[in-house]
Design a protein around this motif. Structure first.
Motif, PDB file in Angstrom:
ATOM      1  N   ASP A 150       0.857  -1.179   0.000  1.00  0.00           N
ATOM      2  CA  ASP A 150       0.000   0.000   0.000  1.00  0.00           C
ATOM      3  C   ASP A 150       0.898   1.235   0.000  1.00  0.00           C
ATOM      4  OD1 ASP A 150      -1.754   2.065   0.423  1.00  0.00           O
ATOM      5  OD2 ASP A 150      -2.956   1.013   1.929  1.00  0.00           O
ATOM      6  N   PHE A 151       1.244   1.695  -1.203  1.00  0.00           N
ATOM      7  CA  PHE A 151       2.159   2.831  -1.319  1.00  0.00           C
ATOM      8  C   PHE A 151       1.496   4.128  -0.839  1.00  0.00           C
ATOM      9  CE2 PHE A 151       3.941  -0.302  -4.230  1.00  0.00           C
ATOM     10  CZ  PHE A 151       5.278  -0.265  -3.862  1.00  0.00           C
ATOM     11  N   ASN A 152       0.164   4.188  -0.887  1.00  0.00           N
ATOM     12  CA  ASN A 152      -0.535   5.368  -0.362  1.00  0.00           C
ATOM     13  C   ASN A 152      -0.310   5.507   1.141  1.00  0.00           C
ATOM     14  OD1 ASN A 152      -1.611   6.185  -2.825  1.00  0.00           O
ATOM     15  ND2 ASN A 152      -3.409   4.861  -2.608  1.00  0.00           N
ATOM     16  N   ARG A 153      -0.384   4.363   1.841  1.00  0.00           N
ATOM     17  CA  ARG A 153      -0.164   4.389   3.287  1.00  0.00           C
ATOM     18  C   ARG A 153       1.279   4.761   3.606  1.00  0.00           C
ATOM     19  NH1 ARG A 153      -2.050  -0.467   4.563  1.00  0.00           N
ATOM     20  NH2 ARG A 153      -0.300  -1.520   5.528  1.00  0.00           N
ATOM     21  N   MET A 154       2.182   4.288   2.776  1.00  0.00           N
ATOM     22  CA  MET A 154       3.590   4.652   2.960  1.00  0.00           C
ATOM     23  C   MET A 154       3.770   6.163   2.808  1.00  0.00           C
ATOM     24  SD  MET A 154       6.977   3.426   0.823  1.00  0.00           S
ATOM     25  CE  MET A 154       7.180   1.809   1.567  1.00  0.00           C
ATOM     26  N   MET A 155       3.147   6.751   1.780  1.00  0.00           N
ATOM     27  CA  MET A 155       3.280   8.191   1.530  1.00  0.00           C
ATOM     28  C   MET A 155       2.606   9.018   2.628  1.00  0.00           C
ATOM     29  SD  MET A 155       5.191   8.382  -1.038  1.00  0.00           S
ATOM     30  CE  MET A 155       5.756   7.432  -2.453  1.00  0.00           C
ATOM     31  N   GLU A 156       1.468   8.509   3.131  1.00  0.00           N
ATOM     32  CA  GLU A 156       0.750   9.223   4.192  1.00  0.00           C
ATOM     33  C   GLU A 156       1.625   9.411   5.430  1.00  0.00           C
ATOM     34  OE1 GLU A 156      -2.784   7.056   5.062  1.00  0.00           O
ATOM     35  OE2 GLU A 156      -3.667   7.435   3.083  1.00  0.00           O
ATOM     36  N   ASN A 157       2.410   8.413   5.730  1.00  0.00           N
ATOM     37  CA  ASN A 157       3.265   8.474   6.909  1.00  0.00           C
ATOM     38  C   ASN A 157       4.663   9.009   6.598  1.00  0.00           C
ATOM     39  OD1 ASN A 157       1.685   7.208   9.249  1.00  0.00           O
ATOM     40  ND2 ASN A 157       1.365   5.732   7.600  1.00  0.00           N
ATOM     41  N   GLY A 158       4.882   9.391   5.335  1.00  0.00           N
ATOM     42  CA  GLY A 158       6.159  10.000   4.949  1.00  0.00           C
ATOM     43  C   GLY A 158       7.098   8.992   4.313  1.00  0.00           C
ATOM     44  N   PHE A 159       7.386   9.192   3.024  1.00  0.00           N
ATOM     45  CA  PHE A 159       8.256   8.248   2.320  1.00  0.00           C
ATOM     46  C   PHE A 159       9.639   8.180   2.970  1.00  0.00           C
ATOM     47  CE2 PHE A 159      11.547   7.527  -0.954  1.00  0.00           C
ATOM     48  CZ  PHE A 159      11.224   6.235  -1.306  1.00  0.00           C
ATOM     49  N   TRP A 160      10.202   9.342   3.314  1.00  0.00           N
ATOM     50  CA  TRP A 160      11.549   9.337   3.887  1.00  0.00           C
ATOM     51  C   TRP A 160      11.555   8.762   5.295  1.00  0.00           C
ATOM     52  CZ3 TRP A 160      15.238   9.275   0.676  1.00  0.00           C
ATOM     53  CH2 TRP A 160      15.120   9.947  -0.546  1.00  0.00           C
ATOM     54  N   SER A 161      10.447   8.903   5.995  1.00  0.00           N
ATOM     55  CA  SER A 161      10.328   8.240   7.308  1.00  0.00           C
ATOM     56  C   SER A 161      10.343   6.725   7.128  1.00  0.00           C
ATOM     57  CB  SER A 161       9.029   8.661   8.005  1.00  0.00           C
ATOM     58  OG  SER A 161       9.047  10.030   8.303  1.00  0.00           O
ATOM     59  N   ALA A 162       9.667   6.256   6.072  1.00  0.00           N
ATOM     60  CA  ALA A 162       9.657   4.824   5.770  1.00  0.00           C
ATOM     61  C   ALA A 162      11.053   4.338   5.401  1.00  0.00           C
ATOM     62  CB  ALA A 162       8.676   4.538   4.631  1.00  0.00           C
ATOM     63  N   VAL A 163      11.762   5.147   4.613  1.00  0.00           N
ATOM     64  CA  VAL A 163      13.129   4.790   4.219  1.00  0.00           C
ATOM     65  C   VAL A 163      14.019   4.670   5.452  1.00  0.00           C
ATOM     66  CG1 VAL A 163      15.225   5.657   3.074  1.00  0.00           C
ATOM     67  CG2 VAL A 163      13.020   5.727   1.885  1.00  0.00           C
ATOM     68  N   TYR A 164      13.934   5.664   6.348  1.00  0.00           N
ATOM     69  CA  TYR A 164      14.765   5.622   7.556  1.00  0.00           C
ATOM     70  C   TYR A 164      14.387   4.434   8.431  1.00  0.00           C
ATOM     71  CZ  TYR A 164      16.678   6.640  12.112  1.00  0.00           C
ATOM     72  OH  TYR A 164      17.337   6.520  13.313  1.00  0.00           O
ATOM     73  N   ALA A 165      13.075   4.165   8.559  1.00  0.00           N
ATOM     74  CA  ALA A 165      12.624   3.026   9.370  1.00  0.00           C
ATOM     75  C   ALA A 165      13.144   1.712   8.795  1.00  0.00           C
ATOM     76  CB  ALA A 165      11.100   3.004   9.443  1.00  0.00           C
ATOM     77  N   ALA A 166      13.109   1.574   7.457  1.00  0.00           N
ATOM     78  CA  ALA A 166      13.605   0.353   6.800  1.00  0.00           C
ATOM     79  C   ALA A 166      15.116   0.214   6.978  1.00  0.00           C
ATOM     80  CB  ALA A 166      13.241   0.376   5.313  1.00  0.00           C
ATOM     81  N   MET A 167      15.829   1.330   6.820  1.00  0.00           N
ATOM     82  CA  MET A 167      17.283   1.316   7.015  1.00  0.00           C
ATOM     83  C   MET A 167      17.633   0.937   8.448  1.00  0.00           C
ATOM     84  SD  MET A 167      18.243   4.778   4.862  1.00  0.00           S
ATOM     85  CE  MET A 167      19.808   5.044   5.647  1.00  0.00           C
ATOM     86  N   GLY A 168      16.938   1.559   9.385  1.00  0.00           N
ATOM     87  CA  GLY A 168      17.217   1.305  10.793  1.00  0.00           C
ATOM     88  C   GLY A 168      16.933  -0.132  11.177  1.00  0.00           C
ATOM     89  N   GLN A 169      15.785  -0.667  10.738  1.00  0.00           N
ATOM     90  CA  GLN A 169      15.426  -2.043  11.070  1.00  0.00           C
ATOM     91  C   GLN A 169      16.397  -3.028  10.433  1.00  0.00           C
ATOM     92  OE1 GLN A 169      13.339  -3.074  13.233  1.00  0.00           O
ATOM     93  NE2 GLN A 169      13.254  -5.263  12.821  1.00  0.00           N
TER      94      GLN A 169
END
Length: 456
Positions: free
Chosen positions: A206-225
């Motif tokens: 669900d790319f819409n949900r990803m964008m709603e919460n911030g794409f770069w926030s998702a990137v950082y969360a993925a990198m961190g995890q």
């Protein structure tokens, strides 16, 4: 004295994966996957796992296997004359102690909940009572210290049995049971009424949900995890590299460990999201999910006491495999560097870690007034922050620079060790990326961690 080695490749894979598979796989990965778009986030996570985690884990194994030493002795043995890389080795060992100063307390929670669930202490409790049960546990200093000490004793008793007969044998048993229990729980969860909504929420991109919460926030969360799930940077993996032979290339072995770690995280999501959807509860992050939300679900299930006990047995195995792996790293330091016998190393370190772990256990009750990172924080938060946000990223940068720099061990030596044996070769054309870009990404994770913690 002949140095011990592991008896089998399976022992190496299960030990290394056991060190990587911890509580973060269970209560952090499923939650952030749900927040950042389900399958879309999983894809992002897997990309970062390969481009961030894989090179560093290969380097840790290479440094260990080439030196036949724990992290402190490894840098001393492989460094060029006149350089001071070995100083980092002692910092890394200190990081292992610091990690255990809070991890033993949380592992103790899992063991306590397993026995409480088995005895039926949580049976029939409503959601408010379940939350109160968790709060009551945290408020009791004697209870917290008792279960922390039980964790320390179990971990060091396993290490006292030796590398093959203790650590390796127990890791094989625990990891085998861990995956069997997870599989049973997955089957139970996905067959609950209404579970399909949870599966769709978890896995459907669900790319819409990803964008709603911030794409770069998702990137950082993925990198961190991807980065923190493997506990890279403090030499926790280096020790297992030192215990294996040279029959297989390290890239292939590292991919296998990444696969097991990802499988555990993925299956945890298949347990949590379908069950949460079936009972209409929010799969919130952190301790609340594991100790409040899930026990409520188990109470509503037929044979819930059985399923709850099974879940916390799985959680206990996930925690204890990490504890045993890190304890072995600490014990090996005393054996290799201080030249102690294994039994002396076990007894002394059991006492030291038990004492060092007391502040964290008391941080929720007697010492709850100490809030080092602001209101609502505790001693556990501080210790976790020092390890996760500082020692892991900065330590990983040291491994990267050491293995790529002429003043360190050097690229050619690293590649020669990584590619020794049968299996996948390390891609040499990634040298520029590994030398310059990857350290910059790791440093960015370090800086972003501070911004996330203090910039709000």
């Amino acid at each position: 004295m002949q140095r011990e080695t592991l008896a089998s490749r399976l022992g190496f894979l299960f030990l290394s994966a056991g060190c990587a598979i911890g509580l973060g796989n269970v209560w952090r990965f499923p939650y952030i996957t749900g927040v950042y778009g389900g399958g879309a986030f999983v894809l992002l996570y897997l990309i970062f796992l390969i481009i961030l985690g894989l090179p560093v884990i290969i380097m840790e194994f290479a440094v260990g296997r080439a030196s036949r030493q724990n992290v402190a002795g490894a840098f001393y043995k492989l460094q060029k004359p006149g350089t001071k890389w070995h100083i980092f080795g002692y910092i890394a060992i200190a990081g292992n102690y610091l990690l255990m100063m809070f991890y033993t307390t949380v592992a103790g929670w899992m063991l306590y909940y397993f026995f409480a669930m088995l005895k039926g202490d949580l049976s029939g409790l409503n959601p408010e009572q379940t939350g109160a049960f968790f709060g009551a546990m945290l408020s009791k200093p004697d209870l917290m210290i008792t279960w922390m000490l039980i964790t320390v004793v179990i971990g060091f008793v396993v290490c006292a049995g030796g590398l093959r007969n203790g650590v390796e044998r127990v890791a094989k048993i625990m990891m085998s049971f861990l995956f069997v229990i997870m599989l049973v729980l997955v089957v139970r969860s996905v067959t609950l009424p209404g579970a399909s909504k949870g599966i769709a929420f978890y896995l459907k991109p669900d790319f819409n949900r990803m964008m709603e919460n911030g794409f770069w926030s998702a990137v950082y969360a993925a990198m961190g995890q991807a980065f923190f799930t493997l506990s890279l940077g403090i030499g926790a993996m280096t020790i297992f590299g030192s215990y294996i032979e040279k029959e297989r290339s390290l890239t292939g072995e590292s991919l296998s460990i990444l696969g097991l770690d990802t499988l555990a995280a993925f299956m945890a999501g298949l347990i949590i999201f379908p069950a949460s959807a079936s009972f209409g509860v929010d799969a919130g992050a952190g301790p609340g999910l594991v100790f409040v939300t899930l026990p409520n679900i188990f109470n509503a299930l037929p044979a819930g006491r059985f399923w709850g006990s099974l879940f916390f047995l799985f959680m206990s195995f996930a925690a204890m495999t990490t504890v045993i792996a890190v304890f072995e790293n600490i014990v090996s330091y005393a054996i290799d560097i201080l030249h102690w016998s294994r039994i002396k190393a076990v007894i002394v370190n059991a006492f030291v870690i038990a004492v060092l772990s007391i502040p964290c256990a008391l941080g929720f009750n007697v010492l709850s007034g100490i809030q080092p990172l602001g209101e609502g924080s505790g001693i556990l938060d501080l210790e976790d922050f020092i390890v996760s946000n500082n020692l892991l990223p900065l330590g990983s940068m040291v491994f990267l620079i050491f293995c790529c720099s002429k003043n360190g061990w050097g690229w050619d030596n690293f590649i020669a060790e990584a590619d020794t044996g049968e299996g996948i070769r390390f891609p040499r054309n990634l040298r520029f990326y590994i030398t310059w870009i990857l350290p910059a990404i790791v440093f960015a994770i370090f800086i972003l961690g501070y911004i996330e913690k203090f910039g709000k």
